[in-house]
Design a protein around this motif. Sequence first.
Motif, PDB file in Angstrom:
ATOM      1  N   ARG A   1      -3.239  -9.057   7.787  1.00  0.00           N
ATOM      2  CA  ARG A   1      -1.993  -8.207   8.037  1.00  0.00           C
ATOM      3  C   ARG A   1      -1.958  -7.428   6.436  1.00  0.00           C
ATOM      4  O   ARG A   1      -2.420  -8.248   5.445  1.00  0.00           O
ATOM      5  CB  ARG A   1      -0.628  -8.500   8.473  1.00  0.00           C
ATOM      6  N   HIS A   2      -1.380  -6.240   6.260  1.00  0.00           N
ATOM      7  CA  HIS A   2      -0.903  -5.881   5.033  1.00  0.00           C
ATOM      8  C   HIS A   2       0.208  -6.080   4.484  1.00  0.00           C
ATOM      9  O   HIS A   2       1.103  -6.410   5.098  1.00  0.00           O
ATOM     10  CB  HIS A   2      -1.463  -4.174   4.999  1.00  0.00           C
ATOM     11  N   LEU A   3       0.256  -5.881   3.003  1.00  0.00           N
ATOM     12  CA  LEU A   3       1.768  -6.155   2.358  1.00  0.00           C
ATOM     13  C   LEU A   3       2.958  -5.647   3.148  1.00  0.00           C
ATOM     14  O   LEU A   3       3.855  -6.329   3.158  1.00  0.00           O
ATOM     15  CB  LEU A   3       1.416  -5.805   0.836  1.00  0.00           C
TER      16      LEU A   3
ATOM     17  N   MET B   1      11.789   1.954  -2.160  1.00  0.00           N
ATOM     18  CA  MET B   1      11.137   1.933  -3.572  1.00  0.00           C
ATOM     19  C   MET B   1       9.921   2.285  -3.560  1.00  0.00           C
ATOM     20  O   MET B   1       9.220   2.999  -4.327  1.00  0.00           O
ATOM     21  CB  MET B   1      11.404   0.878  -4.212  1.00  0.00           C
ATOM     22  N   ALA B   2       9.151   1.811  -2.566  1.00  0.00           N
ATOM     23  CA  ALA B   2       7.743   2.072  -2.387  1.00  0.00           C
ATOM     24  C   ALA B   2       7.424   3.602  -2.054  1.00  0.00           C
ATOM     25  O   ALA B   2       6.543   4.404  -2.597  1.00  0.00           O
ATOM     26  CB  ALA B   2       7.058   1.343  -1.226  1.00  0.00           C
TER      27      ALA B   2
ATOM     28  N   HIS C   1       1.917   1.820  -5.269  1.00  0.00           N
ATOM     29  CA  HIS C   1       1.642   2.052  -3.786  1.00  0.00           C
ATOM     30  C   HIS C   1       0.127   1.547  -3.654  1.00  0.00           C
ATOM     31  O   HIS C   1      -0.344   1.186  -2.586  1.00  0.00           O
ATOM     32  CB  HIS C   1       1.516   3.542  -3.627  1.00  0.00           C
ATOM     33  N   ASN C   2      -0.614   1.495  -4.814  1.00  0.00           N
ATOM     34  CA  ASN C   2      -2.152   0.877  -4.390  1.00  0.00           C
ATOM     35  C   ASN C   2      -2.168  -0.765  -4.173  1.00  0.00           C
ATOM     36  O   ASN C   2      -3.027  -1.096  -3.543  1.00  0.00           O
ATOM     37  CB  ASN C   2      -2.814   1.223  -5.766  1.00  0.00           C
TER      38      ASN C   2
ATOM     39  N   PHE D   1       8.610  -4.151  -7.513  1.00  0.00           N
ATOM     40  CA  PHE D   1       9.010  -4.256  -6.100  1.00  0.00           C
ATOM     41  C   PHE D   1       7.787  -4.356  -5.345  1.00  0.00           C
ATOM     42  O   PHE D   1       7.738  -4.591  -4.191  1.00  0.00           O
ATOM     43  CB  PHE D   1       9.945  -2.945  -5.581  1.00  0.00           C
ATOM     44  N   ALA D   2       6.438  -4.032  -5.826  1.00  0.00           N
ATOM     45  CA  ALA D   2       5.107  -4.583  -5.295  1.00  0.00           C
ATOM     46  C   ALA D   2       4.697  -5.736  -5.834  1.00  0.00           C
ATOM     47  O   ALA D   2       4.212  -6.447  -4.997  1.00  0.00           O
ATOM     48  CB  ALA D   2       4.263  -3.193  -5.602  1.00  0.00           C
ATOM     49  N   LEU D   3       4.870  -5.780  -7.224  1.00  0.00           N
ATOM     50  CA  LEU D   3       4.180  -7.131  -7.696  1.00  0.00           C
ATOM     51  C   LEU D   3       4.830  -8.500  -7.148  1.00  0.00           C
ATOM     52  O   LEU D   3       4.233  -9.323  -6.939  1.00  0.00           O
ATOM     53  CB  LEU D   3       4.373  -7.195  -9.244  1.00  0.00           C
ATOM     54  N   ILE D   4       6.128  -8.513  -7.397  1.00  0.00           N
ATOM     55  CA  ILE D   4       6.970  -9.829  -6.987  1.00  0.00           C
ATOM     56  C   ILE D   4       6.791 -10.267  -5.555  1.00  0.00           C
ATOM     57  O   ILE D   4       6.123 -11.286  -5.098  1.00  0.00           O
ATOM     58  CB  ILE D   4       8.451  -9.435  -7.265  1.00  0.00           C
TER      59      ILE D   4
END
Length: 510
Positions: free
Chosen positions: A118-120, A139-140, A251-252, A418-421
């Motif tokens: 599954r994806h993030l 945020m994304a 987004h990447n 909000f993507a990294l954490i």
Amino acid sequence: MPLEERDQPLLIIEDEEETAYEKTEKVHIAEEGDETDIEYGGGVGCGGAPPFSWRKLWLFTGPGFLMSIAFLDPGNLEGDLQAGAIAGYSLLWLLMWATAMGLLVQLLSARLGVATGRHLAELCRDEYPTWARMVLWIMAELALIGSDIQEVIGSAIAIKILSNGVLPLWAGVVITALDCFIFLFLENYGIRKLEAVFAVLIATMALSFAWMFGQAKPSGTELLVGMLVPRLSSRTIQQAVGVVGCIIMPHNVFLHSALVQSREVDQRKRYRVQEALNYYTIESTLALVVSFAINLFVTTVFAKGFYGTEIANGIGLVNAGEYLQEKYGGGLFPILYIWGIGLLAAGQSSTITGTYAGQFIMGGFLNLRLKKWLRALITRSFAIIPTMIVALIFDSSESTLDVLNEWLNVLQSVQIPFALIPLLCLVSKEQLMGSFKIGPFYQTVAWLVAALVIAINGYLLLEFFTSEVSGIMFTSVVSAFTAAYVAFIVYLISRGFTFTPSRFKAHPNL
């Protein structure tokens, strides 16, 4: 809410309308019962992956190169040219290490996608309460919109260059908007052919900027010293922050965890998952080596031509082609048009991958499925409408586009945590990842990289708002936003260190 109900999409308009990467017909890697399965089938518990195969590497090649396009978008190219013009060769070492940090983050994203299937965005939907995942989704989307606007503007500038100014900026925006329909058309021919189109675009960038590199004839000695000897001065700190800040694209991080699922990997067999991770590691590393070389070409061309000149601080994406033409002349192939071709390839490839990312983010967070054309139209409209307004009002006003670009960089910098954490928290959970969770050393390195990137972007935000914010009302609003922003980051980090049973469990064999 019962699990059965939560698993239902919020809205299903047409189930079969899925992207090429979402279809169940994935790229087949190995036949069940072939010599590899016979040799390793009884040894799953022993760990390890089948021996290296060039054929399998070729079959796994694709997702990493699509991911690498985010390292080559017009925003990155503008950061490269400004770093070269203002700092010369002195920041090449930072570009190299920033790319390495980006590789680490993307490998974690791929690991999450392969091990869980599954994806993030999907996992965030399951792992966080409704209010938190809605904030993460917003945020994304904002990060994606900011990136997409920069990519559309870059493509429009390239079209204006290649048409000798006949097509104004707004016309370039309209043409770029149509690429989502090209994307829909290409999807019908399957994953591998779509990936081949992106390979052609990356090759176009590489050839264009390599030709410019050859024309500029930069100093090989200075280039090597710039890569191997760390140097940083107060005069170049802003460019240094820009080099690191634009490498990690929020987004990447979401995109790569989805792209890796285009290959058929049996999550029930540990060695198959390990095999996929090994090949994706090789492929992603090769892809980012290529992206680093392209960024290196751009930086050194502008370092050789404009470092130490009076116009160094005034070069941007809008006027870069004109300055290149004045400096290096025409010849058989005018450098202005070579630059335009490379910029167009960068803009078009990154806008299409942005459309992909938007579809995965929307579908993952909201469990929402729409018809392909409608979903692409929605994601594209978010970028096209504001960009069209800017293009119609200001056309090629360099100062306006530069200010817009600064605000867009700030917008994306805000979204990075909000993507990294969530990625680092999820990839560290044993109940989710099984034996493929990252170990203590890997966790420490990953969190240090995340902390460094967040701190650097925090510096960028502080410097920007210190210079831009004025007035008691505006200062109060920014202060309130900052407090809420920091509180949410603390919440995400604290939740990551708190055990919460996952609705999605790792397969027992993992």
